[in-house]
Design an enzyme around this catalytic site. Structure first.
Site, PDB file in Angstrom:
ATOM      1  N   PHE A   9      -3.258  20.615 -49.104  1.00  0.00           N
ATOM      2  CA  PHE A   9      -4.672  20.962 -48.960  1.00  0.00           C
ATOM      3  C   PHE A   9      -4.803  22.302 -48.234  1.00  0.00           C
ATOM      4  O   PHE A   9      -4.198  22.505 -47.182  1.00  0.00           O
ATOM      5  CB  PHE A   9      -5.408  19.936 -48.089  1.00  0.00           C
ATOM      6  CG  PHE A   9      -5.557  18.565 -48.669  1.00  0.00           C
ATOM      7  CD1 PHE A   9      -6.812  18.085 -49.024  1.00  0.00           C
ATOM      8  CD2 PHE A   9      -4.462  17.722 -48.812  1.00  0.00           C
ATOM      9  CE1 PHE A   9      -6.977  16.800 -49.520  1.00  0.00           C
ATOM     10  CE2 PHE A   9      -4.611  16.434 -49.306  1.00  0.00           C
ATOM     11  CZ  PHE A   9      -5.873  15.974 -49.666  1.00  0.00           C
ATOM     12  N   ASP A  10      -5.629  23.185 -48.756  1.00  0.00           N
ATOM     13  CA  ASP A  10      -6.138  24.278 -47.950  1.00  0.00           C
ATOM     14  C   ASP A  10      -7.127  23.659 -46.955  1.00  0.00           C
ATOM     15  O   ASP A  10      -7.522  22.499 -47.113  1.00  0.00           O
ATOM     16  CB  ASP A  10      -6.829  25.305 -48.856  1.00  0.00           C
ATOM     17  CG  ASP A  10      -7.405  26.468 -48.082  1.00  0.00           C
ATOM     18  OD1 ASP A  10      -6.764  26.932 -47.126  1.00  0.00           O
ATOM     19  OD2 ASP A  10      -8.514  26.910 -48.428  1.00  0.00           O
ATOM     20  N   MET A  11      -7.545  24.414 -45.938  1.00  0.00           N
ATOM     21  CA  MET A  11      -8.482  23.844 -44.971  1.00  0.00           C
ATOM     22  C   MET A  11      -9.902  24.383 -45.153  1.00  0.00           C
ATOM     23  O   MET A  11     -10.822  23.636 -45.475  1.00  0.00           O
ATOM     24  CB  MET A  11      -8.004  24.116 -43.533  1.00  0.00           C
ATOM     25  CG  MET A  11      -8.897  23.464 -42.469  1.00  0.00           C
ATOM     26  SD  MET A  11      -8.332  23.719 -40.765  1.00  0.00           S
ATOM     27  CE  MET A  11      -8.852  25.439 -40.504  1.00  0.00           C
TER      28      MET A  11
END
Length: 221
Positions: A9-11
């Protein structure tokens, strides 16, 4: 598609609804420091780490920039929003996290933000413990679109890159995922897929809950 063992996941803009705040705070702070910056210019930094962002703005403005003061002012506003619980978690996160845990699929955050900031934000959102670990922008030599941050995540868990799905909202993040030979899935936020991005991604879905449908559909094929 191979069996997925890891989802990265990117944030910002992917888990936490922060990109619109970066845009708002960026316009405000740059103006206070006397720089003329447009929304389009700020959007060009989405997915970049601090060093790449500095280079980007320096090239655009063509003059020395007080990055320390600007970045501190933006972060101060963002962290205040985090403390005050003003940052929403993107739709579908909890449903997807539950699904991945039920199916024994690892979850990692790979963000261009520095570790101290990323942990602070995720902890304030009460979701830090939902991830196996984080890889952050100050722990790699090269930021996105270089694939280093994603490769580091897969290597730590000893997962084949071909069994790794990357969820991203930024062009640079999706380019990095493709370069890593992983499976790039776009969940758009402020940026919409252009012709280049549409050609390199595996699939696009409106929100994180839609990733469950992608994984379920691929299991049947």
């Amino acid at each position: 598609m191979q069996k997925i063992e890891l989802v990265i996941f990117d944030m910002d803009g992917l888990i936490l609804d922060t990109e619109k705040l970066y845009l708002e705070f960026g316009l405000e702070v740059f103006s206070k420091f006397g720089y003329d910056i447009t929304e389009e210019v700020i959007l060009g930094t989405v997915g970049l780490n601090d060093e790449s962002t500095k280079a980007y703005y320096t090239e655009y403005l063509g003059e020395p920039v007080n990055f320390e003061g600007i970045f501190q002012a933006i972060d101060k506003k963002l962290l205040a929003a985090s403390i005050n619980k003003e940052i929403e978690i993107k739709h579908g996160f909890f449903e997807l996290a539950d699904y991945l845990e039920k199916n024994n699929i690892k979850k990692v955050v790979a963000t261009s933000s520095k570790r101290e900031k990323a942990e602070f934000m995720l902890k304030n959102a009460d979701i830090l413990e939902r991830f196996d670990f984080l890889v952050c922008g100050d722990e790699v030599k090269r930021g996105k679109p270089d694939p280093e941050i994603f490769l580091k995540a897969a290597e730590k868990l000893k997962v084949d890159v071909k069994n790794t799905m990357v969820l991203e909202d930024s062009y640079n993040g999706l380019r990095a995922a493709k370069s890593a030979d992983m499976i790039p899935v776009m969940i758009p936020d402020l940026l919409k897929a252009n012709e280049e991005i549409s050609a390199l991604i595996y699939k696009e879905t409106e929100n994180l809950e839609g990733v469950i449908n992608i994984l379920e559909s691929d299991k049947k094929n």
